[in-house]
Enzyme design. Structure first.
Site, mmCIF file in Angstrom:
data_model
loop_
_atom_site.group_PDB
_atom_site.id
_atom_site.type_symbol
_atom_site.label_atom_id
_atom_site.label_comp_id
_atom_site.label_asym_id
_atom_site.label_seq_id
_atom_site.Cartn_x
_atom_site.Cartn_y
_atom_site.Cartn_z
ATOM 1 N N GLU A 256 0.818 -1.212 0.000
ATOM 2 C CA GLU A 256 0.000 0.000 0.000
ATOM 3 C C GLU A 256 0.850 1.259 0.000
ATOM 4 O O GLU A 256 0.425 2.309 -0.474
ATOM 5 C CB GLU A 256 -0.932 -0.007 1.225
ATOM 6 C CG GLU A 256 -2.108 0.936 1.098
ATOM 7 C CD GLU A 256 -3.149 0.671 2.170
ATOM 8 O OE1 GLU A 256 -4.301 0.346 1.810
ATOM 9 O OE2 GLU A 256 -2.833 0.786 3.363
ATOM 10 N N HIS A 282 8.691 -26.358 0.726
ATOM 11 C CA HIS A 282 8.068 -27.435 -0.045
ATOM 12 C C HIS A 282 7.063 -26.902 -1.072
ATOM 13 O O HIS A 282 6.236 -27.652 -1.570
ATOM 14 C CB HIS A 282 7.394 -28.415 0.911
ATOM 15 C CG HIS A 282 8.346 -29.042 1.877
ATOM 16 N ND1 HIS A 282 8.998 -30.224 1.619
ATOM 17 C CD2 HIS A 282 8.801 -28.610 3.086
ATOM 18 C CE1 HIS A 282 9.785 -30.519 2.643
ATOM 19 N NE2 HIS A 282 9.692 -29.554 3.540
ATOM 20 N N LYS A 399 -13.385 2.359 -1.970
ATOM 21 C CA LYS A 399 -14.278 2.696 -0.855
ATOM 22 C C LYS A 399 -15.444 3.556 -1.330
ATOM 23 O O LYS A 399 -16.593 3.362 -0.901
ATOM 24 C CB LYS A 399 -13.501 3.438 0.234
ATOM 25 C CG LYS A 399 -12.494 2.581 0.985
ATOM 26 C CD LYS A 399 -11.781 3.399 2.043
ATOM 27 C CE LYS A 399 -10.761 2.560 2.810
ATOM 28 N NZ LYS A 399 -10.051 3.365 3.832
#
Length: 410
Positions: A256, A282, A399
Protein backbone atom coordinates in the site's frame (compact mmCIF):
# COMPACT_ATOMS: atom_id res chain seq x y z
CA UNK A 1 14.72 24.78 -31.46
CA UNK A 2 13.01 24.36 -28.10
CA UNK A 3 13.94 21.28 -26.13
CA UNK A 4 12.09 20.81 -22.83
CA UNK A 5 13.21 17.86 -20.74
CA UNK A 6 11.30 16.57 -17.71
CA UNK A 7 13.49 14.09 -15.90
CA UNK A 8 12.73 14.30 -12.18
CA UNK A 9 14.62 11.09 -11.39
CA UNK A 10 18.14 12.41 -11.17
CA UNK A 11 20.05 9.77 -9.21
CA UNK A 12 20.01 10.90 -5.61
CA UNK A 13 22.91 10.41 -3.26
CA UNK A 14 22.52 8.70 0.08
CA UNK A 15 23.07 12.08 1.70
CA UNK A 16 20.18 13.58 -0.29
CA UNK A 17 17.82 10.79 0.75
CA UNK A 18 18.92 11.05 4.38
CA UNK A 19 18.28 14.79 4.36
CA UNK A 20 14.79 14.27 2.95
CA UNK A 21 13.96 11.57 5.52
CA UNK A 22 15.11 13.84 8.36
CA UNK A 23 12.95 16.63 6.96
CA UNK A 24 10.01 14.24 6.70
CA UNK A 25 10.12 13.62 10.43
CA UNK A 26 8.66 17.09 10.96
CA UNK A 27 5.33 16.08 9.37
CA UNK A 28 5.04 12.27 9.40
CA UNK A 29 4.03 11.18 12.88
CA UNK A 30 5.18 7.57 13.04
CA UNK A 31 8.82 8.64 13.40
CA UNK A 32 8.10 10.06 16.87
CA UNK A 33 6.09 7.10 18.21
CA UNK A 34 9.09 5.25 19.71
CA UNK A 35 9.68 8.25 21.96
CA UNK A 36 6.14 8.43 23.42
CA UNK A 37 5.85 8.53 27.22
CA UNK A 38 3.65 5.53 28.00
CA UNK A 39 2.92 6.55 31.59
CA UNK A 40 -0.25 8.43 30.60
CA UNK A 41 -1.63 5.48 28.60
CA UNK A 42 -0.87 3.01 31.38
CA UNK A 43 -2.30 5.24 34.10
CA UNK A 44 -5.57 5.75 32.22
CA UNK A 45 -5.97 2.05 31.51
CA UNK A 46 -5.12 1.10 35.09
CA UNK A 47 -7.78 3.50 36.35
CA UNK A 48 -10.38 2.06 33.97
CA UNK A 49 -9.64 -1.31 35.61
CA UNK A 50 -11.20 -3.64 33.05
CA UNK A 51 -11.71 -7.10 34.56
CA UNK A 52 -12.58 -9.05 31.41
CA UNK A 53 -10.38 -12.03 30.53
CA UNK A 54 -10.78 -11.64 26.76
CA UNK A 55 -10.30 -8.72 24.38
CA UNK A 56 -12.05 -8.53 21.00
CA UNK A 57 -10.46 -6.04 18.61
CA UNK A 58 -12.78 -4.80 15.88
CA UNK A 59 -10.91 -3.26 12.96
CA UNK A 60 -9.21 -3.98 9.67
CA UNK A 61 -5.87 -3.38 7.93
CA UNK A 62 -3.63 -1.00 9.82
CA UNK A 63 -5.98 -1.06 12.79
CA UNK A 64 -5.29 -4.73 13.50
CA UNK A 65 -2.40 -6.19 11.48
CA UNK A 66 0.41 -4.70 13.56
CA UNK A 67 -1.15 -5.66 16.87
CA UNK A 68 -1.76 -9.18 15.59
CA UNK A 69 1.88 -9.38 14.41
CA UNK A 70 3.14 -8.62 17.92
CA UNK A 71 0.54 -10.79 19.65
CA UNK A 72 1.21 -13.78 17.39
CA UNK A 73 4.97 -13.42 17.92
CA UNK A 74 4.80 -13.30 21.73
CA UNK A 75 1.59 -15.01 22.91
CA UNK A 76 2.95 -18.53 23.43
CA UNK A 77 5.82 -17.26 25.58
CA UNK A 78 3.35 -15.18 27.58
CA UNK A 79 1.01 -18.13 28.05
CA UNK A 80 3.87 -20.42 29.09
CA UNK A 81 5.18 -17.87 31.60
CA UNK A 82 1.61 -17.14 32.81
CA UNK A 83 2.02 -13.40 32.13
CA UNK A 84 -0.70 -13.15 29.49
CA UNK A 85 -3.47 -11.26 31.29
CA UNK A 86 -6.05 -11.29 28.53
CA UNK A 87 -6.41 -13.28 25.33
CA UNK A 88 -6.83 -11.26 22.13
CA UNK A 89 -9.31 -12.03 19.35
CA UNK A 90 -9.56 -10.14 16.07
CA UNK A 91 -12.68 -9.24 14.11
CA UNK A 92 -11.38 -8.12 10.71
CA UNK A 93 -13.49 -9.83 8.06
CA UNK A 94 -17.09 -9.46 6.93
CA UNK A 95 -17.04 -13.16 6.04
CA UNK A 96 -20.12 -14.31 8.03
CA UNK A 97 -18.72 -17.77 8.77
CA UNK A 98 -15.50 -16.31 10.14
CA UNK A 99 -17.46 -13.69 12.07
CA UNK A 100 -19.68 -16.19 13.84
CA UNK A 101 -16.83 -18.65 14.26
CA UNK A 102 -14.84 -16.02 16.17
CA UNK A 103 -17.88 -15.14 18.27
CA UNK A 104 -18.22 -18.81 19.20
CA UNK A 105 -14.76 -18.68 20.80
CA UNK A 106 -15.75 -15.83 23.12
CA UNK A 107 -17.52 -15.56 26.41
CA UNK A 108 -19.34 -12.41 25.34
CA UNK A 109 -20.13 -11.42 28.92
CA UNK A 110 -16.44 -11.60 29.84
CA UNK A 111 -15.06 -9.73 26.82
CA UNK A 112 -13.72 -6.20 26.45
CA UNK A 113 -14.47 -4.85 22.98
CA UNK A 114 -12.07 -2.37 21.36
CA UNK A 115 -13.23 -0.66 18.17
CA UNK A 116 -10.37 0.79 16.13
CA UNK A 117 -10.85 2.97 13.06
CA UNK A 118 -8.75 6.00 12.18
CA UNK A 119 -11.49 7.60 10.09
CA UNK A 120 -14.27 6.24 12.27
CA UNK A 121 -16.31 5.29 9.21
CA UNK A 122 -14.61 2.11 7.94
CA UNK A 123 -17.45 0.01 6.49
CA UNK A 124 -16.07 -3.36 7.58
CA UNK A 125 -15.40 -2.19 11.12
CA UNK A 126 -18.72 -0.46 11.65
CA UNK A 127 -20.64 -3.37 10.11
CA UNK A 128 -19.08 -5.83 12.56
CA UNK A 129 -19.51 -3.37 15.44
CA UNK A 130 -23.22 -3.03 14.65
CA UNK A 131 -23.68 -6.80 14.58
CA UNK A 132 -21.85 -7.38 17.86
CA UNK A 133 -23.78 -4.53 19.48
CA UNK A 134 -27.00 -6.32 18.57
CA UNK A 135 -26.04 -9.48 20.46
CA UNK A 136 -24.23 -8.06 23.49
CA UNK A 137 -24.89 -4.84 25.39
CA UNK A 138 -21.91 -2.51 25.12
CA UNK A 139 -21.19 0.41 27.44
CA UNK A 140 -18.34 2.09 29.27
CA UNK A 141 -17.71 -1.10 31.24
CA UNK A 142 -16.88 -3.31 28.25
CA UNK A 143 -16.10 -0.99 25.33
CA UNK A 144 -13.16 1.19 24.27
CA UNK A 145 -12.80 3.28 21.11
CA UNK A 146 -9.53 4.18 19.37
CA UNK A 147 -9.94 6.76 16.59
CA UNK A 148 -9.12 10.30 15.48
CA UNK A 149 -10.37 12.97 17.86
CA UNK A 150 -12.85 14.48 15.38
CA UNK A 151 -14.22 11.31 13.78
CA UNK A 152 -17.85 10.22 13.83
CA UNK A 153 -16.83 7.21 15.91
CA UNK A 154 -15.38 9.61 18.47
CA UNK A 155 -18.70 11.49 18.50
CA UNK A 156 -20.51 8.20 19.14
CA UNK A 157 -18.18 7.46 22.04
CA UNK A 158 -18.63 10.91 23.58
CA UNK A 159 -22.43 10.65 23.32
CA UNK A 160 -22.41 7.29 25.10
CA UNK A 161 -19.78 7.94 27.75
CA UNK A 162 -17.25 5.55 26.18
CA UNK A 163 -13.54 6.08 26.88
CA UNK A 164 -11.50 6.92 23.80
CA UNK A 165 -7.82 6.90 22.87
CA UNK A 166 -6.62 9.09 20.02
CA UNK A 167 -4.91 8.15 16.78
CA UNK A 168 -2.79 11.16 15.70
CA UNK A 169 -3.83 12.61 12.36
CA UNK A 170 -0.28 12.54 11.03
CA UNK A 171 0.12 8.80 11.69
CA UNK A 172 -1.15 6.65 8.82
CA UNK A 173 -3.02 3.46 9.61
CA UNK A 174 -0.39 1.03 8.32
CA UNK A 175 2.29 2.92 10.32
CA UNK A 176 0.20 3.11 13.51
CA UNK A 177 1.14 -0.08 15.38
CA UNK A 178 3.31 1.81 17.89
CA UNK A 179 0.54 4.33 18.60
CA UNK A 180 -2.52 3.76 20.80
CA UNK A 181 -3.72 1.38 18.07
CA UNK A 182 -1.25 -1.24 19.30
CA UNK A 183 -0.18 0.02 22.73
CA UNK A 184 -3.65 0.05 24.34
CA UNK A 185 -4.72 -3.55 23.65
CA UNK A 186 -1.19 -4.92 24.10
CA UNK A 187 -0.78 -3.28 27.51
CA UNK A 188 -4.16 -4.57 28.63
CA UNK A 189 -3.15 -8.07 27.52
CA UNK A 190 0.01 -7.96 29.63
CA UNK A 191 2.74 -7.08 27.12
CA UNK A 192 5.67 -4.76 27.94
CA UNK A 193 4.98 -1.78 25.72
CA UNK A 194 8.02 0.10 27.03
CA UNK A 195 10.30 -2.66 25.75
CA UNK A 196 8.42 -2.59 22.45
CA UNK A 197 9.13 1.12 22.01
CA UNK A 198 12.69 0.70 23.28
CA UNK A 199 13.37 -1.73 20.44
CA UNK A 200 11.95 0.71 17.91
CA UNK A 201 14.06 3.52 19.39
CA UNK A 202 17.21 1.46 18.95
CA UNK A 203 16.55 1.22 15.19
CA UNK A 204 15.66 4.91 14.94
CA UNK A 205 18.77 5.99 16.83
CA UNK A 206 21.08 3.75 14.84
CA UNK A 207 19.83 5.20 11.56
CA UNK A 208 19.38 8.88 12.40
CA UNK A 209 22.67 9.09 14.29
CA UNK A 210 24.30 7.45 11.24
CA UNK A 211 25.52 4.39 13.06
CA UNK A 212 25.49 0.79 11.79
CA UNK A 213 22.00 0.77 10.25
CA UNK A 214 22.54 3.99 8.32
CA UNK A 215 24.57 2.36 5.56
CA UNK A 216 22.68 -0.94 5.70
CA UNK A 217 19.23 0.58 5.23
CA UNK A 218 20.31 3.00 2.51
CA UNK A 219 22.15 0.27 0.60
CA UNK A 220 19.15 -2.08 0.83
CA UNK A 221 16.68 0.62 -0.23
CA UNK A 222 18.91 1.73 -3.12
CA UNK A 223 19.20 -1.87 -4.31
CA UNK A 224 15.41 -2.23 -4.37
CA UNK A 225 15.14 1.05 -6.29
CA UNK A 226 17.92 0.54 -8.82
CA UNK A 227 16.86 -3.02 -9.66
CA UNK A 228 13.09 -2.46 -9.44
CA UNK A 229 12.54 -3.18 -13.11
CA UNK A 230 14.30 -6.53 -12.80
CA UNK A 231 13.66 -7.72 -9.26
CA UNK A 232 10.25 -6.23 -8.66
CA UNK A 233 9.02 -8.95 -6.26
CA UNK A 234 10.31 -8.85 -2.70
CA UNK A 235 9.83 -12.02 -0.67
CA UNK A 236 10.24 -12.29 3.08
CA UNK A 237 11.05 -15.86 4.11
CA UNK A 238 10.39 -16.03 7.87
CA UNK A 239 11.58 -19.15 9.64
CA UNK A 240 8.97 -19.35 12.40
CA UNK A 241 5.20 -19.62 12.52
CA UNK A 242 5.44 -16.86 15.13
CA UNK A 243 6.19 -14.43 12.28
CA UNK A 244 3.05 -15.23 10.28
CA UNK A 245 1.38 -12.06 11.56
CA UNK A 246 4.48 -10.01 10.78
CA UNK A 247 4.43 -11.28 7.20
CA UNK A 248 0.81 -10.11 6.78
CA UNK A 249 1.64 -6.72 8.28
CA UNK A 250 4.64 -6.35 5.95
CA UNK A 251 2.53 -7.14 2.88
CA UNK A 252 0.14 -4.29 3.65
CA UNK A 253 2.93 -1.87 4.57
CA UNK A 254 5.01 -2.57 1.46
CA UNK A 255 2.19 -2.92 -1.06
CA UNK A 256 0.00 0.00 0.00
CA UNK A 257 2.94 2.34 0.56
CA UNK A 258 4.98 1.70 -2.58
CA UNK A 259 2.38 0.92 -5.23
CA UNK A 260 1.96 4.48 -6.50
CA UNK A 261 2.12 6.81 -9.47
CA UNK A 262 5.34 8.81 -9.24
CA UNK A 263 6.21 12.41 -10.05
CA UNK A 264 6.74 11.46 -13.70
CA UNK A 265 3.23 9.93 -13.93
CA UNK A 266 4.74 6.45 -14.08
CA UNK A 267 3.28 3.47 -12.27
CA UNK A 268 5.67 2.27 -9.59
CA UNK A 269 5.54 -0.59 -7.13
CA UNK A 270 7.32 -3.51 -5.54
CA UNK A 271 5.29 -6.65 -4.91
CA UNK A 272 5.56 -8.12 -1.39
CA UNK A 273 5.33 -11.84 -0.65
CA UNK A 274 5.31 -13.38 2.82
CA UNK A 275 6.69 -16.93 3.13
CA UNK A 276 7.06 -19.19 6.16
CA UNK A 277 9.83 -21.71 6.63
CA UNK A 278 10.07 -24.59 6.62
CA UNK A 279 6.55 -24.96 5.15
CA UNK A 280 7.22 -22.96 2.00
CA UNK A 281 10.45 -24.83 1.32
CA UNK A 282 8.07 -27.44 -0.05
CA UNK A 283 6.23 -25.02 -2.32
CA UNK A 284 7.52 -21.56 -3.18
CA UNK A 285 11.25 -22.30 -2.88
CA UNK A 286 11.17 -24.15 -6.21
CA UNK A 287 9.92 -20.97 -7.90
CA UNK A 288 12.65 -18.89 -6.26
CA UNK A 289 15.49 -21.22 -7.24
CA UNK A 290 14.51 -22.18 -10.78
CA UNK A 291 11.81 -19.69 -11.68
CA UNK A 292 12.03 -16.29 -13.33
CA UNK A 293 14.71 -14.00 -11.92
CA UNK A 294 12.37 -11.28 -10.67
CA UNK A 295 12.57 -11.80 -6.90
CA UNK A 296 14.71 -10.69 -3.98
CA UNK A 297 14.54 -12.73 -0.77
CA UNK A 298 14.99 -11.60 2.83
CA UNK A 299 15.39 -14.49 5.24
CA UNK A 300 14.42 -13.93 8.88
CA UNK A 301 15.64 -16.27 11.63
CA UNK A 302 15.15 -16.36 15.40
CA UNK A 303 18.54 -17.13 16.94
CA UNK A 304 17.24 -18.39 20.29
CA UNK A 305 13.70 -19.74 20.70
CA UNK A 306 14.43 -20.47 24.38
CA UNK A 307 12.68 -23.81 24.01
CA UNK A 308 14.61 -27.07 24.33
CA UNK A 309 11.98 -29.46 22.98
CA UNK A 310 13.82 -32.34 21.32
CA UNK A 311 13.08 -34.89 18.63
CA UNK A 312 12.39 -38.09 20.54
CA UNK A 313 15.43 -40.45 20.55
CA UNK A 314 13.42 -43.46 19.46
CA UNK A 315 13.65 -45.82 16.52
CA UNK A 316 10.57 -46.36 14.35
CA UNK A 317 10.42 -49.58 12.40
CA UNK A 318 11.13 -48.94 8.74
CA UNK A 319 12.50 -45.45 9.47
CA UNK A 320 15.81 -46.46 11.02
CA UNK A 321 17.76 -44.51 8.41
CA UNK A 322 16.43 -41.26 9.90
CA UNK A 323 17.77 -41.88 13.40
CA UNK A 324 20.46 -39.27 12.75
CA UNK A 325 17.91 -36.62 13.80
CA UNK A 326 17.34 -38.24 17.22
CA UNK A 327 17.84 -35.92 20.16
CA UNK A 328 18.13 -32.79 18.05
CA UNK A 329 16.41 -29.69 19.44
CA UNK A 330 13.59 -28.43 17.24
CA UNK A 331 15.05 -24.90 17.53
CA UNK A 332 18.28 -26.25 16.03
CA UNK A 333 16.39 -28.11 13.32
CA UNK A 334 14.42 -25.09 12.09
CA UNK A 335 17.52 -22.89 11.97
CA UNK A 336 19.48 -25.56 10.14
CA UNK A 337 16.62 -25.75 7.65
CA UNK A 338 16.91 -21.99 7.20
CA UNK A 339 20.69 -22.20 6.79
CA UNK A 340 20.37 -24.97 4.21
CA UNK A 341 17.83 -23.00 2.21
CA UNK A 342 19.96 -19.86 2.31
CA UNK A 343 22.99 -21.86 1.18
CA UNK A 344 21.07 -23.45 -1.66
CA UNK A 345 20.03 -20.04 -2.96
CA UNK A 346 23.30 -18.25 -2.24
CA UNK A 347 25.88 -20.81 -3.34
CA UNK A 348 24.22 -22.38 -6.35
CA UNK A 349 22.15 -19.51 -7.75
CA UNK A 350 24.23 -16.39 -7.45
CA UNK A 351 21.84 -14.19 -9.45
CA UNK A 352 19.20 -14.05 -6.70
CA UNK A 353 19.65 -11.05 -4.35
CA UNK A 354 19.26 -12.19 -0.74
CA UNK A 355 19.85 -10.87 2.76
CA UNK A 356 19.42 -12.22 6.28
CA UNK A 357 17.86 -10.68 9.39
CA UNK A 358 18.54 -12.49 12.66
CA UNK A 359 16.25 -11.86 15.62
CA UNK A 360 18.01 -12.46 18.92
CA UNK A 361 15.05 -13.88 20.84
CA UNK A 362 11.28 -13.81 21.23
CA UNK A 363 10.66 -10.54 23.08
CA UNK A 364 8.87 -7.20 22.82
CA UNK A 365 12.24 -5.50 22.29
CA UNK A 366 13.08 -7.63 19.26
CA UNK A 367 9.69 -7.36 17.52
CA UNK A 368 9.73 -3.59 18.15
CA UNK A 369 13.06 -3.44 16.32
CA UNK A 370 11.80 -5.47 13.39
CA UNK A 371 8.60 -3.46 12.92
CA UNK A 372 10.32 -0.07 12.99
CA UNK A 373 13.12 -1.35 10.75
CA UNK A 374 10.57 -2.13 8.04
CA UNK A 375 8.63 1.10 8.51
CA UNK A 376 11.86 3.04 8.07
CA UNK A 377 12.96 0.93 5.11
CA UNK A 378 9.59 1.55 3.43
CA UNK A 379 9.97 5.31 3.84
CA UNK A 380 13.49 5.29 2.39
CA UNK A 381 12.46 3.21 -0.64
CA UNK A 382 9.55 5.63 -1.15
CA UNK A 383 12.00 8.53 -1.29
CA UNK A 384 14.09 6.79 -3.93
CA UNK A 385 10.95 6.10 -5.97
CA UNK A 386 9.85 9.78 -5.68
CA UNK A 387 6.34 8.86 -4.55
CA UNK A 388 4.00 9.76 -1.71
CA UNK A 389 4.57 6.80 0.60
CA UNK A 390 1.71 7.71 2.95
CA UNK A 391 -1.44 8.07 0.85
CA UNK A 392 -3.54 5.32 -0.78
CA UNK A 393 -5.70 6.78 -3.56
CA UNK A 394 -6.07 3.38 -5.20
CA UNK A 395 -7.80 2.09 -2.07
CA UNK A 396 -9.95 5.17 -1.57
CA UNK A 397 -11.51 4.75 -5.02
CA UNK A 398 -12.83 1.34 -4.09
CA UNK A 399 -14.28 2.70 -0.85
CA UNK A 400 -16.20 5.38 -2.72
CA UNK A 401 -17.63 2.86 -5.21
CA UNK A 402 -18.63 0.49 -2.38
CA UNK A 403 -20.40 3.30 -0.55
CA UNK A 404 -22.46 4.16 -3.62
CA UNK A 405 -23.30 0.51 -4.23
CA UNK A 406 -24.47 0.08 -0.65
CA UNK A 407 -26.64 3.19 -0.84
CA UNK A 408 -28.32 1.88 -4.00
CA UNK A 409 -28.79 -1.52 -2.38
CA UNK A 410 -30.79 0.03 0.43
Amino acid sequence: MKNNLYYPFVSLSDEDIFTEIKKEREDIGYYSLPYVDTSVIKSRLDNLDFKQKQIAIIGIGGSTLGTYAIYNFLKYNKQRNKTLKKELFFFESTDPINLNGTIAQLNLEDTLFIVISKSGTTIETISIFKYLSSIVKMNSQNLLVITEDDSKLNSFAAANGISTFEIPKNVGGRFSVLSNVGLVPLYLAGFDIDELLKGARKISTSFFEQNELYNQLLKKARTYYEYKDVYNINAIFSYSQLLEGFNKWYIQLWGESLGKIDANNTNQGLTPIGLLGPVDQHSFLQLIVEGKRDKTVTFIKIKDFKDDTKIAPITLEGLEDLDYINGLNFKELINLQADATIASVKEYKKDIPIDLIEIEEISEFEIGKLLFYYELLTSIVGKFLRINTYDQPGVEGGKIILKEMLKKKN
